[in-house]
Design an enzyme around this catalytic site. Structure first.
Site, PDB file in Angstrom:
ATOM      1  CB  SER A 167      -0.941  -0.049   1.209  1.00 30.87           C
ATOM      2  OG  SER A 167      -1.914   0.965   1.141  1.00 30.87           O
TER       3      SER A 167
ATOM      4  CG  ASP B 255      -4.468  -1.294   0.112  1.00 31.09           C
ATOM      5  OD1 ASP B 255      -3.277  -1.634   0.117  1.00 31.09           O
ATOM      6  OD2 ASP B 255      -4.945  -0.503   0.930  1.00 31.09           O
TER       7      ASP B 255
END
Length: 698
Positions: A68, A330
């Site tokens: 991320s 993500d």
């Protein structure tokens, strides 16, 4: 550009370093600050090399594993380093915004990698500096397509602009890549975790039977070349075998000039954005890689010799397309702390026995901007109702993704010198050194400003991100000085004449000057109003767009749009405003809600602190409730019920400043300004209102 000097391991004592950068949403600004100071310290050490007191060993970064925001920071940080360190000094206004302390000299530099600072502090905002763009802009919803598609709640097109700015050379200044860096390996391995929403199928066989399963856990392995000089490659190692079968080599010599085609770096940047594409909030990214990358990759798990783990793709897939094409979100959804990839890439396998201080020659430093543990929910939570379980499901999945059973046992062993952690710590400095250690001020309850709104709040104001960037630099400096140490008999760092613990990375030159602590940042009420208005505009555009994209029936579409406009829009926007304000108040990040001295004194008289009063006020601001009871506030804040009750009663006094004054009715409380009107307090009107639209009391 100078040709890299090939230097085999062993010509100088070399300590190998790996970084594991956890996901953090907007708190990636903290991770960027850590990386910025780490590179400054290593660079200053190189500048001092050859001086009599300068340690002669080397520390070389070999692998960065990121998820991320950590993946974005690691990937784009390598590009910023390739452009060269360009220290930028604090402005006079910034220097005036620091806490005073006991030191005579302070760090001059705001950052040494301006491109990384721009990536995480200047550009990613809900409202851009020009007042037009940003994550709350609506230009991404202006589509001429017959079938519009809503890709995310926020305008993620801003991230594409950030990607281009980070990759291409500056519009003005040096266009060339700098000479190779001595503290970076010739082959810098970068792992980015992603969530592959198409899924990767596997077939598991047990004797004569088998069953199929599928994972969305995925990763991308880049090998950045021509950035570093130190040859740490071992041809038969786990990481080099993985690079041969499933790695993408990319040279910093091919970095593009300003305004040109990004070339192969476009996919590199998109891979980083894919790792940070927070589900629903930010748009997914389409990626494509050769099928062979999935058939020949290595996995960071113990696997017996001559056993291969391969996906079970349908036979016709390779005939349909030369690449595996998928949408990615993500990486933190599945692997938010990619310590396992850093461990295997640096050490060749999983950690078994703790590594002692004498023999350790490599270590992994994990940067985790959210070290605060999730709170145990009170008894009775969540509600067994369907809505209650659904509301709790997504946060539970995120917390489960961060729970890595393989890391638990080694992490509990404090004698292991092969793994370290940098996490946000914030303590107000003293003006004079305290005598006993117990006299130190306690750490602040909320160390990072970007923690507001679960990590998205850092995008509300640049001051929040600037604070966390400097806190990252400050924490990294303190970590190198007091924690990243080995005994004096260490095989790499050790010096026989010393009896003290020795720093693995010494602080020399400018890196030795203390990094000052910025004042706690706050948003102004006018800026909050501007954010609220832009949020209203974004919400007002997103919902009709979503209805149009997901509803084909004209009558149903008109009915939904009418219902939204008449019955729901104001409720939703009020809920969003209340949620933002409540969390800003809870964390003391909005200026007009600073606790007055008289209320702070009241809290102390009842055994509490200003932060406790902020927590109570935040619960009163909770947009889901009209009235709150002392019992429910105490349960939500983990404060003593008697303290909560005393403070609520004290705040009902007429002398209380109007913004903080409370109103009591039937054992429940609300703010005085939100109390029922004169007519609404009449008995017959109150009875009717309670029958028609009973207030939500908790």
């Amino acid at each position: 550009m100078d040709e890299p000097v090939v230097r085999k391991q062993g010509t100088e004592p070399t300590f190998q370093l790996g970084l594991a950068l956890a996901g953090a949403i907007s708190a990636g600004a903290y991770t960027a600050g850590v990386l910025d100071f780490l590179f400054q310290a290593l660079s200053e050490w190189e500048n001092q090399r050859g001086q009599p007191a300068t340690p002669r060993h080397r520390v070389v970064l070999k692998v960065i594993a990121g998820a991320s925001a950590g993946g974005i920071t690691g990937a784009l940080g390598a590009i910023a380093l390739a452009r060269g360190l360009c220290p930028r000094e604090f402005s006079s206004d910034e220097r005036a915004n620091f806490y005073r302390d006991r030191y005579d000299t302070h760090q001059r530099f705001q950052c040494v990698l301006p491109a990384l600072y721009k990536t995480w502090v200047t550009l990613p905002a809900m409202i851009s500096a020009d007042g037009i763009g940003g994550l709350l802009a609506i230009d991404d919803l202006k589509s001429d397509a017959k079938k519009p598609v809503l890709r995310s709640l926020l305008n993620a097109s801003l991230l594409d602009a950030i990607k281009r700015t980070a990759i291409e050379s500056p519009e003005q200044g040096d266009m060339e890549v700098k000479p190779p860096v001595r503290f970076i390996a010739q082959r810098l391995h970068i792992y980015l975790t992603i969530s592959n929403m198409r899924g990767i199928p596997f077939k598991v066989e047990f004797g004569r039977n088998s069953y199929g399963m599928q994972t969305i856990g995925d990763r991308i392995h880049y090998v950045v070349t021509d950035l570093g000089t130190e040859n740490l490659s071992e041809p038969e190692s786990w990481v080099e075998c993985d690079a041969e079968g499933a790695g993408i080599a990319i040279s910093v010599k091919s970095l593009p000039r300003h305004g040109g085609d990004l070339g192969e770096w476009d996919r590199y940047g998109t891979s980083a954005l894919a790792s940070g594409a927070f589900p629903i909030g930010l748009a997914p990214r389409q990626l494509n890689f050769p099928w062979s990358f999935y058939l020949r990759r290595r996995y960071p798990i113990p696997i017996p010799e001559n056993v291969w783990v391969e996906p079970n793709f349908p036979p016709t897939t390779e005939q349909q397309s030369p690449d595996f094409v998928f949408q990615s979100v993500d990486g933190g959804l599945v692997n938010n702390n990619p310590f396992d990839y850093a461990q295997y890439a640096l050490c060749g396998g999983a950690a078994r026995d703790p590594v002692g201080g004498k023999t350790v020659d490599r270590a992994i430093v994990m940067v985790a901007p959210f070290p605060e543990p999730p709170e145990l929910q009170p008894e009775g939570s969540p509600s067994p109702a369907v809505i209650g379980i659904l509301k709790n499901l997504f946060p539970s999945l995120i917390n489960q993704a961060r729970f890595r059973t393989a890391d638990l046992a080694p992490a509990f062993n404090e004698r292991d010198f092969s793994r370290y952690l940098i996490a946000p710590l914030r303590r107000i400095p003293r003006l004079a050194p305290p005598a006993p250690a117990s006299a130190d001020l306690p750490f602040e309850r909320f160390p990072i400003a970007c923690g507001v709104l679960g990590g998205f709040g850092g995008f509300l104001d640049e001051k929040f991100r600037a604070h966390d960037f400097q806190l990252g630099r400050r924490n990294c400096q303190q970590f190198l000085r007091t924690s990243f140490l080995v005994p004096s008999d260490n095989i790499i760092v050790g010096r026989p004449e010393s009896e003290a613990m020795l720093p693995i990375i010494p602080l020399l030159g400018d890196a030795a000057d203390p990094v000052p602590l910025p004042l706690w940042p706050q948003i102004t009420q006018s800026d909050f109003k501007r954010l609220s208005d832009r949020a209203d505009e974004r919400i007002g555009a997103v919902v009709p767009y979503l209805i149009n994209s997901e509803t084909s029936n004209v009558r149903l579409r008109l009915a939904l749009r009418f219902g939204w406009r008449i019955f729901m829009r104001s409720r939703v926007t009020d809920f969003v405003h209340g949620t933002m304000l409540a969390d800003l108040v809870r964390r003391g990040q909005i200026d007009e809600w600073n606790i007055p001295p008289e209320i702070a004194q009241l809290a102390e008289q009842h055994g509490g602190k200003c932060e406790d009063v902020q927590a109570i006020l935040a619960e009163l601001l909770h947009p889901a409730f009209d009235f709150r009871t002392p019992q429910s506030i105490a349960k939500a804040t983990h404060l003593p019920e008697q303290f909560v009750n005393n403070m609520l009663q004290a705040l009902t006094r007429p002398a209380t400043p109007r913004r903080f004054r409370t109103w009591q009715e039937a054992g429940a409380y609300t703010f005085f300004k939100g109390r029922p009107g004169f007519l609404a307090r009449r008995r017959i009107v109150k009875w009717f209102n309670n029958w028609w639209n009973a207030p939500n009391i908790s």
